[in-house]
Design a protein around this motif. Structure first.
Motif, PDB file in Angstrom:
ATOM      1  N   ALA A   1       0.824  -1.404   0.005  1.00 34.36           N
ATOM      2  CA  ALA A   1      -0.108   0.209  -0.021  1.00 34.36           C
ATOM      3  C   ALA A   1       0.761   1.147  -0.034  1.00 34.36           C
ATOM      4  O   ALA A   1       0.443   2.009  -0.674  1.00 34.36           O
ATOM      5  N   TRP A   2       1.968   1.243   1.038  1.00 34.12           N
ATOM      6  CA  TRP A   2       2.696   2.450   0.793  1.00 34.12           C
ATOM      7  C   TRP A   2       3.611   2.900  -0.399  1.00 34.12           C
ATOM      8  O   TRP A   2       3.441   3.830  -0.863  1.00 34.12           O
TER       9      TRP A   2
ATOM     10  N   ALA B   1       0.983   3.920  -3.021  1.00 35.93           N
ATOM     11  CA  ALA B   1       0.205   5.082  -2.856  1.00 35.93           C
ATOM     12  C   ALA B   1       0.404   6.507  -3.832  1.00 35.93           C
ATOM     13  O   ALA B   1      -0.308   6.971  -4.172  1.00 35.93           O
TER      14      ALA B   1
ATOM     15  N   TRP C   1      -7.761   6.318  -6.563  1.00 32.18           N
ATOM     16  CA  TRP C   1      -8.240   6.512  -5.408  1.00 32.18           C
ATOM     17  C   TRP C   1      -9.076   5.349  -4.903  1.00 32.18           C
ATOM     18  O   TRP C   1      -8.911   4.666  -3.838  1.00 32.18           O
TER      19      TRP C   1
ATOM     20  N   LEU D   1      -6.394   2.752  -3.640  1.00 33.26           N
ATOM     21  CA  LEU D   1      -6.080   3.080  -2.482  1.00 33.26           C
ATOM     22  C   LEU D   1      -7.029   2.893  -1.098  1.00 33.26           C
ATOM     23  O   LEU D   1      -6.591   2.344  -0.204  1.00 33.26           O
TER      24      LEU D   1
END
Length: 145
Positions: free
Chosen positions: A69-70, A73, A78, A81
């Motif tokens: 996820a990091w 990003a 969207w 995320l």
């Protein structure tokens, strides 16, 4: 977002443990509130394993989701995320719950599906959101948009 959702999950688990002790059940139609505990992972897989093994495996998976996820990003859409945040929230919520006594608190019961919790809902809906968003983006790229 992930931390807020994980905190909400842990609050709901605490409220369920406080109010649904013993055999108490609250009928809400399709869904019942009934306290249960899971020593394994999804669908009680690994329930016979030592607690440290289940904690180690779920910790590695949670860290893997957080790293993914990091790293995603900066470039992810969207919807992706949001889906990743939901999956991470569910993983963190269940991991934090399990860390105390080796058990995950479940309280949502249908009668036809294993009892589950809000973290499980986050993981499922988040994974579906990511999958649908990635499919949609892939279809848009194939059409040249």
């Amino acid at each position: 977002m992930a931390l807020v959702l994980a905190a909400g999950d842990l609050i709901f688990k605490a409220v369920a443990e406080h109010n649904l002790n013993g055999e108490r059940s609250v009928h809400l139609g399709v869904l019942d509130l009934r306290l249960g505990y899971n020593s394994g992972a999804a669908f009680n897989l690994g329930a016979g394993l030592p607690t440290w093994v289940v904690l180690a495996v779920t910790s590695v998976i949670t860290v893997g989701v957080a790293v993914f996820a990091w790293r995603s990003a900066a470039t992810a859409s969207w919807p992706v995320l949001i889906g990743l945040a939901m999956v991470l929230a569910g993983a963190v919520g269940n991991l934090a719950d399990r860390a105390g006594d080796g058990l995950v608190t479940d309280y949502l019961h249908t009668g036809w599906w294993p009892t589950f919790n809000l973290a499980d809902v986050f993981i499922t809906l988040g994974a579906i959101t990511v999958a649908l968003a990635v499919l949609r983006e892939d279809m848009s790229h194939r059409r040249g948009r």
